[in-house]
Design a protein around this motif. Structure first.
Motif, mmCIF file in Angstrom:
data_model
loop_
_atom_site.group_PDB
_atom_site.id
_atom_site.type_symbol
_atom_site.label_atom_id
_atom_site.label_comp_id
_atom_site.label_asym_id
_atom_site.label_seq_id
_atom_site.Cartn_x
_atom_site.Cartn_y
_atom_site.Cartn_z
ATOM 1 N N GLU A 46 32.383 39.241 39.359
ATOM 2 C CA GLU A 46 32.055 40.253 38.343
ATOM 3 C C GLU A 46 32.970 40.122 37.130
ATOM 4 O OE1 GLU A 46 32.469 45.025 38.030
ATOM 5 O OE2 GLU A 46 31.350 44.277 39.791
ATOM 6 N N LYS A 47 34.265 39.950 37.364
ATOM 7 C CA LYS A 47 35.209 39.791 36.250
ATOM 8 C C LYS A 47 34.973 38.471 35.528
ATOM 9 C CE LYS A 47 38.939 42.727 37.935
ATOM 10 N NZ LYS A 47 40.359 42.785 38.309
ATOM 11 N N ALA A 48 34.620 37.428 36.245
ATOM 12 C CA ALA A 48 34.343 36.137 35.624
ATOM 13 C C ALA A 48 33.118 36.236 34.717
ATOM 14 C CB ALA A 48 34.135 35.073 36.687
ATOM 15 N N LYS A 49 32.087 36.942 35.171
ATOM 16 C CA LYS A 49 30.879 37.122 34.362
ATOM 17 C C LYS A 49 31.210 37.913 33.095
ATOM 18 C CE LYS A 49 26.968 38.012 36.429
ATOM 19 N NZ LYS A 49 25.865 38.698 37.119
ATOM 20 N N SER A 50 32.047 38.939 33.230
ATOM 21 C CA SER A 50 32.474 39.734 32.077
ATOM 22 C C SER A 50 33.273 38.885 31.096
ATOM 23 C CB SER A 50 33.307 40.926 32.548
ATOM 24 O OG SER A 50 33.855 41.608 31.457
ATOM 25 N N ALA A 51 34.158 38.050 31.613
ATOM 26 C CA ALA A 51 34.974 37.197 30.743
ATOM 27 C C ALA A 51 34.107 36.178 30.010
ATOM 28 C CB ALA A 51 36.048 36.493 31.555
ATOM 29 N N LYS A 52 33.088 35.632 30.677
ATOM 30 C CA LYS A 52 32.206 34.649 30.049
ATOM 31 C C LYS A 52 31.344 35.273 28.957
ATOM 32 C CE LYS A 52 31.844 31.402 33.854
ATOM 33 N NZ LYS A 52 30.958 30.787 34.852
ATOM 34 N N SER A 53 31.098 36.570 29.039
ATOM 35 C CA SER A 53 30.241 37.216 28.053
ATOM 36 C C SER A 53 30.980 37.564 26.762
ATOM 37 C CB SER A 53 29.626 38.491 28.637
ATOM 38 O OG SER A 53 30.631 39.471 28.850
ATOM 39 N N GLN A 54 32.288 37.513 26.766
ATOM 40 C CA GLN A 54 33.057 37.835 25.561
ATOM 41 C C GLN A 54 32.951 36.687 24.563
ATOM 42 O OE1 GLN A 54 36.996 38.733 26.926
ATOM 43 N NE2 GLN A 54 36.357 40.620 27.938
ATOM 44 N N ARG A 55 32.904 37.025 23.280
ATOM 45 C CA ARG A 55 32.670 36.041 22.220
ATOM 46 C C ARG A 55 33.744 34.959 22.186
ATOM 47 N NH1 ARG A 55 34.617 35.213 17.254
ATOM 48 N NH2 ARG A 55 35.827 37.132 17.289
ATOM 49 N N ILE A 56 35.013 35.336 22.212
ATOM 50 C CA ILE A 56 36.089 34.357 22.092
ATOM 51 C C ILE A 56 36.091 33.415 23.289
ATOM 52 C CG2 ILE A 56 37.883 35.796 23.146
ATOM 53 C CD1 ILE A 56 38.396 33.477 20.160
ATOM 54 N N ASN A 57 35.787 33.949 24.456
ATOM 55 C CA ASN A 57 35.739 33.097 25.643
ATOM 56 C C ASN A 57 34.572 32.127 25.579
ATOM 57 O OD1 ASN A 57 37.988 34.370 26.620
ATOM 58 N ND2 ASN A 57 36.858 35.781 27.925
#
Length: 68
Positions: free
Chosen positions: A47-58
């Motif tokens: 869940e945290k990985a999916k959230s991190a991948k959705s951020q623009r800078i990431n």
């Protein structure tokens, strides 16, 4: 080399040594930063990985990482 061989070879050796040292220092710093990143983000749940991948800078970082 008309007597300039010692100067040329010493300058070449100094340059080669300097570039080698710069490469090693940069590589060591990169490995340290990579280990910090893995320690901080390596144990993300899905869940945290999916959230991190959705951020623009990431997304930009991941896009650049896959291009290299």
């Amino acid at each position: 080399m008309n007597g300039y061989g010692a100067y040329v070879l010493s300058a070449f050796s100094f340059t080669l040594l300097s570039f080698s040292a710069l490469y090693l220092i940069t590589k060591i710093q990169f490995i340290k930063e990579q280990n910090k990143f893995v320690a901080k983000f390596g144990s993300l749940n899905s869940e945290k990985a999916k959230s991190a991948k959705s951020q623009r800078i990431n997304k930009e970082i991941l896009a650049n990482a896959t291009n290299n």
